[in-house]
Design a protein around this motif. Structure first.
Motif: not given
Length: 270
Positions: A21-42
């Motif tokens: 959840t924290w990574l998703t919020a952090l990556l939201d400005p960069l990845a938008g709707t794909a932020s949670a998916a990118l958070a899993i990768v990170v």
């Protein structure tokens, strides 16, 4: 019984949920709707980075096993008429070298809690007593909690979802083929344990274990069709990392798997 209600596992899932959840919020400005998916990768990359020492120990264990292969073959030839004594001598050899034939399983076992947590946070509607917000996230309009088989059964498969899962499965399969070709050494055959009663530990069949481990990435490609999309992203990332890590570590430690095997065969023949 819900395994995720077991306190240690529940704590692990809660921790994973907080991190994602924290990574998703952090990556939201960069990845938008794909932020949670990118958070899993990170998250996967961070976990694998932490486990680099485990990967290093696996490579070193592989070096030891290949170095001991000619000695093991010699013991098998010398004691072929006495399987019990042969197994005892092989176990003593591993003990003297402070090595274990099961060391190759460590990276897989070390990742199991993380994979279980990633799977858990995308199949539960509530976590820690509140609604699971991660279930609202998707990748290319594919819910992260949906798997290929579940979409197929519900009739919700689209061209995009088929393409996404196809890409993931192809990547895992290609990486598996490369891993098997580049990293799987030939191991000496170990005769089966005697059927007579004995209190001494039997020597594991190293050839069988090696074959199973070499096929695990292919099994991962099949598993990827049944688990939620979030878990497939984890599987794809960790499988790719494993190949890259092993190639880098082998190069750093000057390990030539196939070359070493050929030299061992020549030495044994000589």
């Amino acid at each position: 019984m819900n395994i995720y209600a077991f306190p240690p596992i529940e704590l692990l899932v809660n921790a994973a949920y907080w991190v994602v959840t924290w990574l998703t919020a952090l990556l939201d400005p960069l990845a938008g709707t794909a932020s949670a998916a990118l958070a899993i990768v990170v998250l996967t990359l961070v976990v694998r980075a932490v486990l680099i020492p485990v990967g290093l120990s696996q490579v070193k264990a592989g070096i030891t096993r290949r170095r001991l292969a000619p000695k093991i073959s010699e013991l098998q030839t010398r004691h072929k008429k006495n399987p019990e004594l042969m197994q005892q001598k092989i176990m003593e050899l591993y003990k003297e070298e402070k090595a274990s034939p099961m060391a190759g399983c460590l990276p897989v076992l070390a990742q199991m809690p993380v994979l279980m947590a990633v799977y858990g946070i995308f199949i539960q509607s509530t976590i820690g007593g509140h609604a699971n917000e991660l279930l609202n996230h998707s990748l290319l309009d594919i819910p992260l909690n949906a798997g290929f088989v579940s979409l197929l059964r519900s009739g919700d498969l689209t061209a995009v979802s088929v393409a996404v899962f196809a890409v993931i499965v192809v990547v895992i399969t290609v990486v598996a083929a490369l891993s098997r070709h580049l990293l799987t050494p030939d191991m000496p055959q170990t005769p089966p344990a005697p059927t007579s009663g004995t209190d001494k530990p039997a020597m594991p069949d190293l050839s069988g274990m090696t074959k199973v481990l070499s096929f695990m990435p292919f099994m991962t490609a099949v598993i990827a069709l049944f688990v939620p999309l979030a878990a497939t992203l984890y599987l794809m990332t960790t499988t790719t990392w494993t190949l890259a890590e092993r190639l880098v570590l082998n190069r750093a430690l000057k390990v030539n798997v196939k070359g070493d095997d050929e030299r061992e065969l020549q030495n044994s023949a000589g």
